[in-house]
Design an enzyme around this catalytic site. Structure first.
Site, PDB file in Angstrom:
ATOM      1  N   LYS A 137       1.974   2.215  -5.049  1.00  0.00           N
ATOM      2  CA  LYS A 137       2.642   1.792  -6.162  1.00  0.00           C
ATOM      3  C   LYS A 137       1.818   1.834  -7.558  1.00  0.00           C
ATOM      4  O   LYS A 137       2.484   2.381  -8.544  1.00  0.00           O
ATOM      5  CB  LYS A 137       2.986   0.337  -6.049  1.00  0.00           C
ATOM      6  CG  LYS A 137       3.997  -0.065  -4.972  1.00  0.00           C
ATOM      7  CD  LYS A 137       4.404  -1.509  -4.939  1.00  0.00           C
ATOM      8  CE  LYS A 137       3.130  -2.197  -4.648  1.00  0.00           C
ATOM      9  NZ  LYS A 137       2.734  -2.160  -2.865  1.00  0.00           N
ATOM     10  N   GLN A 139       2.119  -6.042  -3.193  1.00  0.00           N
ATOM     11  CA  GLN A 139       2.637  -6.116  -1.778  1.00  0.00           C
ATOM     12  C   GLN A 139       3.752  -5.297  -1.614  1.00  0.00           C
ATOM     13  O   GLN A 139       4.045  -4.248  -2.128  1.00  0.00           O
ATOM     14  CB  GLN A 139       2.504  -7.662  -1.221  1.00  0.00           C
ATOM     15  CG  GLN A 139       1.242  -8.141  -1.295  1.00  0.00           C
ATOM     16  CD  GLN A 139       0.706  -8.713  -2.656  1.00  0.00           C
ATOM     17  OE1 GLN A 139       1.405  -9.256  -3.091  1.00  0.00           O
ATOM     18  NE2 GLN A 139      -0.438  -8.449  -2.787  1.00  0.00           N
ATOM     19  N   GLY A 185      -4.130  -4.290  -4.526  1.00  0.00           N
ATOM     20  CA  GLY A 185      -5.195  -3.227  -4.803  1.00  0.00           C
ATOM     21  C   GLY A 185      -4.344  -2.078  -5.165  1.00  0.00           C
ATOM     22  O   GLY A 185      -4.000  -1.344  -4.393  1.00  0.00           O
ATOM     23  N   HIS A 186      -4.303  -1.883  -6.372  1.00  0.00           N
ATOM     24  CA  HIS A 186      -3.538  -0.732  -7.016  1.00  0.00           C
ATOM     25  C   HIS A 186      -4.507   0.380  -7.396  1.00  0.00           C
ATOM     26  O   HIS A 186      -5.350   0.262  -8.195  1.00  0.00           O
ATOM     27  CB  HIS A 186      -2.588  -0.886  -8.142  1.00  0.00           C
ATOM     28  CG  HIS A 186      -1.570  -1.890  -7.448  1.00  0.00           C
ATOM     29  ND1 HIS A 186      -0.510  -2.612  -8.487  1.00  0.00           N
ATOM     30  CD2 HIS A 186      -1.056  -2.177  -6.426  1.00  0.00           C
ATOM     31  CE1 HIS A 186       0.178  -3.316  -7.544  1.00  0.00           C
ATOM     32  NE2 HIS A 186       0.066  -2.973  -6.362  1.00  0.00           N
ATOM     33  N   ASP A 220       0.839  -1.269  -0.012  1.00  0.00           N
ATOM     34  CA  ASP A 220       0.045  -0.138   0.079  1.00  0.00           C
ATOM     35  C   ASP A 220       0.938   1.192   0.217  1.00  0.00           C
ATOM     36  O   ASP A 220       0.367   2.389   0.659  1.00  0.00           O
ATOM     37  CB  ASP A 220      -0.847   0.024   1.141  1.00  0.00           C
ATOM     38  CG  ASP A 220      -1.831  -1.371   1.298  1.00  0.00           C
ATOM     39  OD1 ASP A 220      -2.417  -1.621   0.146  1.00  0.00           O
ATOM     40  OD2 ASP A 220      -1.804  -1.910   2.230  1.00  0.00           O
TER      41      ASP A 220
HETATM   42  P1  IMP Z   1      -2.766 -12.849   1.931  1.00  0.00           P
HETATM   43  O1  IMP Z   1      -1.802 -12.090   0.802  1.00  0.00           O
HETATM   44  O2  IMP Z   1      -4.410 -12.559   1.401  1.00  0.00           O
HETATM   45  O3  IMP Z   1      -2.491 -14.107   2.171  1.00  0.00           O
HETATM   46  O4  IMP Z   1      -2.594 -11.924   3.318  1.00  0.00           O
HETATM   47  C1  IMP Z   1      -1.317 -12.152   4.153  1.00  0.00           C
HETATM   48  C2  IMP Z   1      -0.965 -10.624   4.671  1.00  0.00           C
HETATM   49  O5  IMP Z   1      -0.514  -9.859   3.429  1.00  0.00           O
HETATM   50  C3  IMP Z   1      -2.275  -9.979   5.287  1.00  0.00           C
HETATM   51  O6  IMP Z   1      -1.481  -9.299   6.469  1.00  0.00           O
HETATM   52  C4  IMP Z   1      -2.720  -8.954   4.177  1.00  0.00           C
HETATM   53  O7  IMP Z   1      -3.422  -7.879   4.808  1.00  0.00           O
HETATM   54  C5  IMP Z   1      -1.389  -8.888   3.414  1.00  0.00           C
HETATM   55  N1  IMP Z   1      -1.541  -8.459   2.235  1.00  0.00           N
HETATM   56  C6  IMP Z   1      -1.775  -8.945   1.255  1.00  0.00           C
HETATM   57  N2  IMP Z   1      -1.865  -8.227   0.083  1.00  0.00           N
HETATM   58  C7  IMP Z   1      -1.559  -6.741   0.487  1.00  0.00           C
HETATM   59  C8  IMP Z   1      -1.621  -5.430  -0.269  1.00  0.00           C
HETATM   60  O8  IMP Z   1      -1.653  -5.573  -1.463  1.00  0.00           O
HETATM   61  N3  IMP Z   1      -1.372  -4.598   0.439  1.00  0.00           N
HETATM   62  C9  IMP Z   1      -1.165  -4.634   1.771  1.00  0.00           C
HETATM   63  N4  IMP Z   1      -1.176  -5.758   2.571  1.00  0.00           N
HETATM   64  C10 IMP Z   1      -1.419  -6.940   2.098  1.00  0.00           C
END
Ligand code: IMP
Length: 424
Positions: free
Chosen positions: A15, A224, A39-40, A12
């Site tokens: 990007k 991420q 989520g971009h 977040d």
């Molecule tokens: P997962 O990727 O859904 O397995 O989530 C694992 C961890 O990564 C959690 O803490 C999510 O909130 C975090 N996470 C996954 N994708 C994002 C992103 O795009 N931005 C911020 N945190 C993310």
């Protein structure tokens, strides 16, 4: 020039906007890891676009976008995103290509992701996006995953789905007391998806190789962030892919010798979504103030993001791990109006001064930040477009970040619109 863009915090960082800016002088934009957990957000002429799977470069006319082999693809989410973009006037067909080697997310992945999170104690919870990301990558590594290219051979796909679903339904019944999922239902849905997705599939690694040979400029769009990387992040509070620079290589099939620059993106402060230690986390009043001003609510799940001061200990590790050549600092405008700003320059752990980020989250949870305090600026900076027009105190804050990270800041963002940007 071939560039990799990396989030240097917990995701977040903003990007989406930087990718949109950099893709203006790129020919091909590539997603290489993660899935629709990302989520971009990009704002264009008062219109807001949130992209989860398709590279943000799709919003730049005429660019080619690739979903590489390292991405986990939920076909339903992909088709939905394509159709939403097309309906809003963004041409996607003919510009988006998907790797045949990318693994697909199935309904049992997201179901198990949710059931697992709901069945464990608060202290074990990761706080995932429940999109099935972890279970899908686990299947890839366990060699029971099903890839996009498997859709091309209906009999093979059917047999494979049958084998995998038998085991998944066993898990659902025996561990989670769930009735299980219908084979016929999934088969029917994925046959429908196949008709829409197969025309988009190509050998993306080969395509990228040839694009390089033709002198095209490629931008690799990280999702991420460094501290959500499964190897280098704050394990186990991470995602299940490599969000650091190596992920771009394995997740796209490009050689590291083809990469010219690595660009890091940081927010002017720090945020994280989900569980896990966060040394510079704000006290609750400041947290609420910044959450509101910075619109810090997840683009994918809508969850409030936890917010804190800029952590230079963490960001320095991101610089080193990814070999960052330059940085973009986002959301500087959100800090306007604060009397003073803090930057964590080291941690104190059991009486010792730590300059380097610890590997163990147990140690990290006991670290207390050592802050340097700087005066804040009061001016609204959202209209500033040149470095020289920034308030002196804002310049000093950025210069201090540059010195702590030993990396040049090339982009400063002062608002969500494309033009609210200072090129340094
Ligand atoms: P997962 O990727 O859904 O397995 O989530 C694992 C961890 O990564 C959690 O803490 C999510 O909130 C975090 N996470 C996954 N994708 C994002 C992103 O795009 N931005 C911020 N945190 C993310």
């Amino acid at each position: 020039m071939n560039r990799i863009l990396i989030g240097a915090q917990w995701g977040d960082e903003g990007k989406g906007k930087v990718i949109d800016l950099l893709s203006a002088d790129s020919d091909v934009i590539v997603r290489y890891q993660g899935g629709n957990n990302a989520g971009h957000t990009v704002r264009l002429e008062n219109r807001k676009f949130v992209l989860h799977l398709i590279p943000s470069g799709i919003l730049q006319r005429g660019k080619v976008c690739i979903i590489g082999n390292g991405v986990v693809v939920d076909p339903n989410a992909l088709i939905d995103e394509i159709e939403t973009l097309e309906a809003r006037g963004v041409r996607v067909y003919g510009r988006l290509f998907v790797s045949e080697q990318a693994h697909m997310i199935f309904p049992y992945h997201s179901l198990i992701d949710s059931l697992r999170e709901e069945s464990i104690s608060k202290s074990e919870m990761i706080g995932t996006t429940k999109r099935g990301i972890g279970p899908c990558y686990a299947d890839k590594m366990s060699r029971v995953g099903i890839r996009v290219g498997d859709l091309r051979y209906p009999d093979y796909f059917k047999e494979r789905l049958g084998q995998v679903l038998r085991e998944k339904n066993d898990v659902l019944k025996k561990i989670y007391n769930h009735a299980g999922l219908s084979f016929e239902g999934i088969l029917k849905d994925y046959r429908r998806y196949a008709r829409k997705i197969l025309p988009l599939t190509i050998d993306t690694g080969l395509y990228l190789h040839e694009a390089c040979r033709k002198g095209k400029d490629i931008l690799f769009e990280g999702a991420q962030g460094t501290f959500l990387d499964v190897d280098h992040g704050t394990y186990p509070f991470v995602t299940s892919s490599n969000a650091t620079v190596g992920g771009a290589i394995t997740g796209s099939g490009i050689s590291p010798t083809m990469i010219d620059r690595v660009v890091g993106v940081v927010k002017a402060y720090t945020t994280r979504v989900g569980e896990g230690p966060f040394p510079t986390e704000f006290p609750s009043r400041l947290m609420m103030q910044i959450q509101k001003k910075g619109e810090e609510f997840g683009a994918t799940t809508g969850r409030p993001r936890r917010c804190g001061w800029f952590d230079a200990v963490l960001a320095r590790k991101a610089v080193r791990l990814n070999g960052l050549d330059e940085m973009a600092v986002m959301k500087l405008d959100v800090l306007s109006g604060l009397k003073e700003l803090k930057i964590a320059v080291a941690y104190r752990f059991r009486g010792q001064l730590l300059k380097n980020f610890p590997h163990s989250i147990y140690a990290l949870s006991q670290c207390k930040p050592v802050y340097q305090t700087m005066p804040g600026w009061q001016e609204d900076i959202t209209h500033v477009r040149r470095w020289k027009h920034l308030p002196e105190k804002a310049k000093k804050y950025l210069k201090r970040l540059e010195a702590l990270l030993e990396t040049e800041i090339k982009i400063v963002s002062v608002g969500s619109e494309r033009n609210q940007t200072i090129h340094v």
